[in-house]
Design a protein around this motif. Structure first.
Motif, PDB file in Angstrom:
ATOM      1  N   THR A 108     -11.599  -6.704   0.361  1.00  0.00           N
ATOM      2  CA  THR A 108     -11.346  -6.318  -1.232  1.00  0.00           C
ATOM      3  C   THR A 108     -11.173  -4.848  -1.086  1.00  0.00           C
ATOM      4  N   GLU A 109     -10.774  -4.170  -2.471  1.00  0.00           N
ATOM      5  CA  GLU A 109     -10.463  -2.839  -2.277  1.00  0.00           C
ATOM      6  C   GLU A 109     -11.503  -1.956  -1.778  1.00  0.00           C
ATOM      7  N   VAL A 110     -12.826  -2.447  -2.005  1.00  0.00           N
ATOM      8  CA  VAL A 110     -13.971  -1.680  -1.521  1.00  0.00           C
ATOM      9  C   VAL A 110     -14.259  -1.596   0.201  1.00  0.00           C
ATOM     10  N   THR A 111     -13.431  -2.516   0.781  1.00  0.00           N
ATOM     11  CA  THR A 111     -13.603  -2.501   2.347  1.00  0.00           C
ATOM     12  C   THR A 111     -13.018  -1.450   2.911  1.00  0.00           C
ATOM     13  N   ARG A 112     -13.873  -0.766   3.773  1.00  0.00           N
ATOM     14  CA  ARG A 112     -13.351   0.547   4.328  1.00  0.00           C
ATOM     15  C   ARG A 112     -13.024   0.255   5.722  1.00  0.00           C
ATOM     16  N   GLY A 113     -11.611   0.083   5.867  1.00  0.00           N
ATOM     17  CA  GLY A 113     -11.331   0.097   7.379  1.00  0.00           C
ATOM     18  C   GLY A 113     -10.659   1.083   7.696  1.00  0.00           C
ATOM     19  N   GLN A 114      -9.632   0.914   8.542  1.00  0.00           N
ATOM     20  CA  GLN A 114      -9.132   2.169   9.402  1.00  0.00           C
ATOM     21  C   GLN A 114      -8.364   2.997   8.574  1.00  0.00           C
ATOM     22  N   PRO A 115      -8.528   4.181   8.548  1.00  0.00           N
ATOM     23  CA  PRO A 115      -7.497   5.440   7.673  1.00  0.00           C
ATOM     24  C   PRO A 115      -6.040   5.146   7.960  1.00  0.00           C
ATOM     25  N   ARG A 116      -5.336   5.198   6.977  1.00  0.00           N
ATOM     26  CA  ARG A 116      -3.993   5.048   7.159  1.00  0.00           C
ATOM     27  C   ARG A 116      -3.372   6.268   6.212  1.00  0.00           C
ATOM     28  N   LEU A 117      -2.034   6.641   6.576  1.00  0.00           N
ATOM     29  CA  LEU A 117      -1.324   7.573   5.731  1.00  0.00           C
ATOM     30  C   LEU A 117      -0.318   6.761   4.710  1.00  0.00           C
ATOM     31  N   ALA A 118      -0.613   7.310   3.486  1.00  0.00           N
ATOM     32  CA  ALA A 118       0.260   6.217   2.252  1.00  0.00           C
ATOM     33  C   ALA A 118       1.644   6.854   2.260  1.00  0.00           C
ATOM     34  N   VAL A 119       2.760   6.170   2.411  1.00  0.00           N
ATOM     35  CA  VAL A 119       4.022   6.507   2.536  1.00  0.00           C
ATOM     36  C   VAL A 119       4.569   6.599   0.933  1.00  0.00           C
ATOM     37  N   LYS A 120       5.173   7.422   0.461  1.00  0.00           N
ATOM     38  CA  LYS A 120       5.507   7.661  -0.977  1.00  0.00           C
ATOM     39  C   LYS A 120       6.823   6.823  -1.031  1.00  0.00           C
ATOM     40  N   ASP A 121       7.506   6.703  -2.241  1.00  0.00           N
ATOM     41  CA  ASP A 121       8.561   6.025  -2.544  1.00  0.00           C
ATOM     42  C   ASP A 121       9.825   6.824  -1.789  1.00  0.00           C
ATOM     43  N   ASP A 122       9.634   8.168  -1.677  1.00  0.00           N
ATOM     44  CA  ASP A 122      10.863   8.866  -1.039  1.00  0.00           C
ATOM     45  C   ASP A 122      10.819   8.783   0.364  1.00  0.00           C
ATOM     46  N   GLY A 123       9.923   7.890   0.992  1.00  0.00           N
ATOM     47  CA  GLY A 123       9.801   8.078   2.447  1.00  0.00           C
ATOM     48  C   GLY A 123       8.975   9.027   3.034  1.00  0.00           C
ATOM     49  N   LYS A 129       1.613   5.352   9.282  1.00  0.00           N
ATOM     50  CA  LYS A 129       2.095   5.152   7.996  1.00  0.00           C
ATOM     51  C   LYS A 129       2.126   3.822   7.491  1.00  0.00           C
ATOM     52  N   ARG A 130       1.675   3.689   6.148  1.00  0.00           N
ATOM     53  CA  ARG A 130       1.598   2.419   5.526  1.00  0.00           C
ATOM     54  C   ARG A 130       2.248   2.533   4.131  1.00  0.00           C
ATOM     55  N   SER A 131       3.019   1.622   3.481  1.00  0.00           N
ATOM     56  CA  SER A 131       3.817   1.789   2.278  1.00  0.00           C
ATOM     57  C   SER A 131       2.637   1.906   1.390  1.00  0.00           C
ATOM     58  N   THR A 132       2.819   2.628   0.272  1.00  0.00           N
ATOM     59  CA  THR A 132       1.997   2.785  -0.871  1.00  0.00           C
ATOM     60  C   THR A 132       1.711   1.446  -1.460  1.00  0.00           C
ATOM     61  N   SER A 133       2.666   0.457  -1.496  1.00  0.00           N
ATOM     62  CA  SER A 133       2.318  -0.735  -2.192  1.00  0.00           C
ATOM     63  C   SER A 133       1.138  -1.552  -1.365  1.00  0.00           C
ATOM     64  N   THR A 134       1.071  -1.284  -0.190  1.00  0.00           N
ATOM     65  CA  THR A 134      -0.171  -2.141   0.765  1.00  0.00           C
ATOM     66  C   THR A 134      -1.229  -1.480   0.447  1.00  0.00           C
ATOM     67  N   LEU A 135      -1.402  -0.353   0.297  1.00  0.00           N
ATOM     68  CA  LEU A 135      -2.551   0.328  -0.147  1.00  0.00           C
ATOM     69  C   LEU A 135      -2.752   0.790  -1.461  1.00  0.00           C
ATOM     70  N   GLN A 136      -1.901  -0.032  -2.526  1.00  0.00           N
ATOM     71  CA  GLN A 136      -2.142   0.258  -3.854  1.00  0.00           C
ATOM     72  C   GLN A 136      -3.763   0.052  -4.444  1.00  0.00           C
ATOM     73  N   PRO A 137      -4.263  -1.283  -4.035  1.00  0.00           N
ATOM     74  CA  PRO A 137      -5.523  -1.548  -4.742  1.00  0.00           C
ATOM     75  C   PRO A 137      -6.627  -0.405  -4.193  1.00  0.00           C
ATOM     76  N   ARG A 138      -6.501   0.022  -2.887  1.00  0.00           N
ATOM     77  CA  ARG A 138      -7.390   1.188  -2.530  1.00  0.00           C
ATOM     78  C   ARG A 138      -7.152   2.276  -3.296  1.00  0.00           C
ATOM     79  N   ILE A 139      -5.971   2.692  -3.118  1.00  0.00           N
ATOM     80  CA  ILE A 139      -5.610   3.867  -4.227  1.00  0.00           C
ATOM     81  C   ILE A 139      -6.043   3.675  -5.779  1.00  0.00           C
ATOM     82  N   ASP A 140      -5.948   2.599  -6.204  1.00  0.00           N
ATOM     83  CA  ASP A 140      -6.396   2.549  -7.615  1.00  0.00           C
ATOM     84  C   ASP A 140      -7.816   2.711  -7.757  1.00  0.00           C
ATOM     85  N   TYR A 141      -8.653   2.202  -6.805  1.00  0.00           N
ATOM     86  CA  TYR A 141     -10.061   2.132  -6.638  1.00  0.00           C
ATOM     87  C   TYR A 141     -10.546   3.641  -6.557  1.00  0.00           C
ATOM     88  N   VAL A 142      -9.860   4.210  -5.308  1.00  0.00           N
ATOM     89  CA  VAL A 142     -10.391   5.696  -5.138  1.00  0.00           C
ATOM     90  C   VAL A 142     -10.214   6.527  -6.177  1.00  0.00           C
TER      91      VAL A 142
END
Lengths: 338, 166
Positions: B48-63, B146-159
């Motif tokens: 779920t979005e609460v799962t605290r997995g490995q840290p990743r860097l969010a890549v914004k839309d401009d790359g 690097k991971r795209s923002t969309s894959t990290l979105q649930p976590r971003i919203d949660y944070v």
């Protein structure tokens, strides 16, 4: 020609026994998994059916370790002593009546038709305890020795009840020949089976089944192994194929004991309501009856906790032996009355 | 001193065999109940979005990633797993990391880096699997993180939701 027939019979029966033992190891794990809401081995082959094969290969490839203080000769002899008697006893079990395969007359589908078949089975299954005792002693380890000691005491006390109950059947059937015992029960009417003899049959069956559990060192009487107290019991120091031989012996003994229970109490290969059934039907009936007892072995193992050692002795000497003797007496009375 | 009051067993219970049969019936019924084992590699652990997995860097839309190589996560990391070398950039944020390594063998998945980050650059993903044949292979560099923002979105919203509480 007779030699050829004997050879085919031998390879069929021993092949069947070994395959049954292998399937039992898988069934044990699958059924235990079911009971514990797990899935069990399912990676080797479809649904895990090739697991026994993989286990066998693994056992052969493992390093064989002989402890420093062990008595080398006896240490090597013990697994053989455990496995061979169990495999020999299957020779007298009649699996089906008159058998004809591709026009070849095989006669009775058993290796030999001894007059004293039952005695042969009991004598040999009594021998298998030596493997356990010698293995436990020769390992030169306290846990092994304790396991071996317990096994000896346990087997001696339960052997008595086992023989007494078997004698009840001998008294009822009037023969020690396993084929005779089956033929007496094979009347087409399942009520002629020994387990339906009023009182005597039921008590005998229950006693016999429990005694076979103790005789083959199975739960709830597996004091020779008893993991929580004795590490691995008599096979603590064994590894590789020697260890596998002990287990092969145990599973073969289970199979033979299940066959014997079927022969003595469930009418062996006799098919209900069909006296002269073809051999294939008889064989299938025999296998179905035996499978039930094999399943019972596993089922009970994953249901009951292990007994305490003193409880086991109490049960054997103070409960089972008197009941078995009384049952034998009752059988005598029953025979003289009818 | 505690005196245990043991219940007197009834005759039926002392006969022992009926109770064994009762136990056998229970185990037999269990054989037909649904099984709880999860076949792991095929059926992955639900996250779920609460799962605290490995840290990743969010890549914004401009790359680009939002990191300004301030070093707060590096300082917050209790296991010293993060190494950052900064450099200047022509972009508006003026500074960006030249090197951003996380030694995944040191990382304890505590999530302090995520809490410390002022720029919403690093997030705890739902990725849990970590395996390699060498230690060096488990030191992840910026490209691997690097991971795209969309894959990290649930976590971003949660944070964001958690951070809005104070």
């Amino acid at each position: 020609m007779t030699f050829l027939i004997l050879l085919i019979k031998a390879s069929l029966i021993y092949g069947g026994l070994l395959v049954t033992a292998a399937v039992m190891t898988l069934a044990e794990r699958k059924i235990s998994a079911r009971i514990q809401l797990r899935i069990g081995p399912n990676r080797v082959g479809p649904g895990g059916v090739l697991q026994p094969l993989a286990d066998g290969v693994k056992f052969i490839l493992k390093e064989e370790i002989t402890p420093d203080g062990a008595n080398k000769g006896i240490f090597r002899l013990a697994p053989i002593m455990a496995a061979v008697p169990a495999m020999l006893t299957v020779a007298v079990i009649p699996f089906a009546g008159e058998t004809v395969i591709f026009g070849l007359d095989f006669g009775l589908l058993s290796l030999t038709d001894l007059d004293i078949g039952l005695l042969f089975v009991l004598a040999l299954s009594g021998l298998s305890v030596y493997g356990v005792i010698l293995g436990g002693w020769a390992s030169n380890s306290k846990y092994s020795l304790l396991g071996g000691l317990r096994a000896s005491a346990q087997m001696v006390s339960y052997e008595l009840s086992l023989i007494m109950t078997a004698l009840t059947v001998v008294a009822l059937s009037g023969s020690m020949d396993l084929r005779e015992i089956v033929e007496v029960q094979n009347t087409g009417n399942p009520l002629a089976w020994n387990c339906f003899t009023p009182v005597i049959g039921q008590v005998g069956l229950i006693l016999f089944v429990i005694a076979t559990f103790a005789e083959t060192n199975r739960h709830p009487f597996d004091f020779a192994e008893c993991e929580p107290e004795l590490v691995g019991g008599f096979h603590t120091e064994y590894s590789s194929m020697k260890f596998a031989l002990f287990f092969l012996g145990e599973y073969c003994a289970m199979t033979v004991m299940a066959c014997l229970t079927t022969v003595l109490f469930l009418g062996g290969y006799s098919v209900p309501f069909w006296e002269d059934a073809p051999w294939m039907v008889e064989l299938a009936t025999f296998m179905a009856k035996t499978s039930f007892f094999l399943f019972l072995f596993i089922w009970v193992r994953w249901t009951l906790p292990r007994f305490r050692y003193d409880q086991l002795m109490n049960l054997g000497w103070k409960v089972f032996l008197p009941i078995a003797l009384a049952n034998l007496l009752l059988a005598g009375a029953f025979i003289s009355l009818t | 001193m505690v005196v245990v009051q043991r219940r007197e067993l009834t005759f039926w219970e002392r006969m022992y065999l009926p109770e064994i049969v009762r136990g056998l019936v229970i185990t037999f019924k269990k054989m037909f109940e649904p099984r709880v084992t999860r076949q792991y590699p095929e059926q992955a652990m639900p996250t779920t979005e609460v799962t605290r997995g490995q840290p990743r860097l969010a890549v914004k839309d401009d790359g680009n990633i939002a990191c300004v190589s301030c070093g707060l996560c590096e300082a917050a990391c209790p296991a010293y797993a993060i190494t950052i070398d900064g450099q200047e950039t022509d972009r508006f944020i003026e500074r960006e990391p030249e090197r951003f390594d996380i030694d995944m063998l040191r990382c304890i998945l505590c999530g302090f880096c995520e809490e410390a980050c002022p720029k919403e650059a690093i997030f705890m993903s739902n990725e849990l699997e970590l395996a390699n044949t060498t230690r060096e292979g488990l030191v992840y560099d910026m490209e691997q993180l690097k991971r795209s923002t969309s894959t990290l979105q649930p976590r971003i919203d949660y944070v964001r939701k958690i951070n809005d509480r104070w």
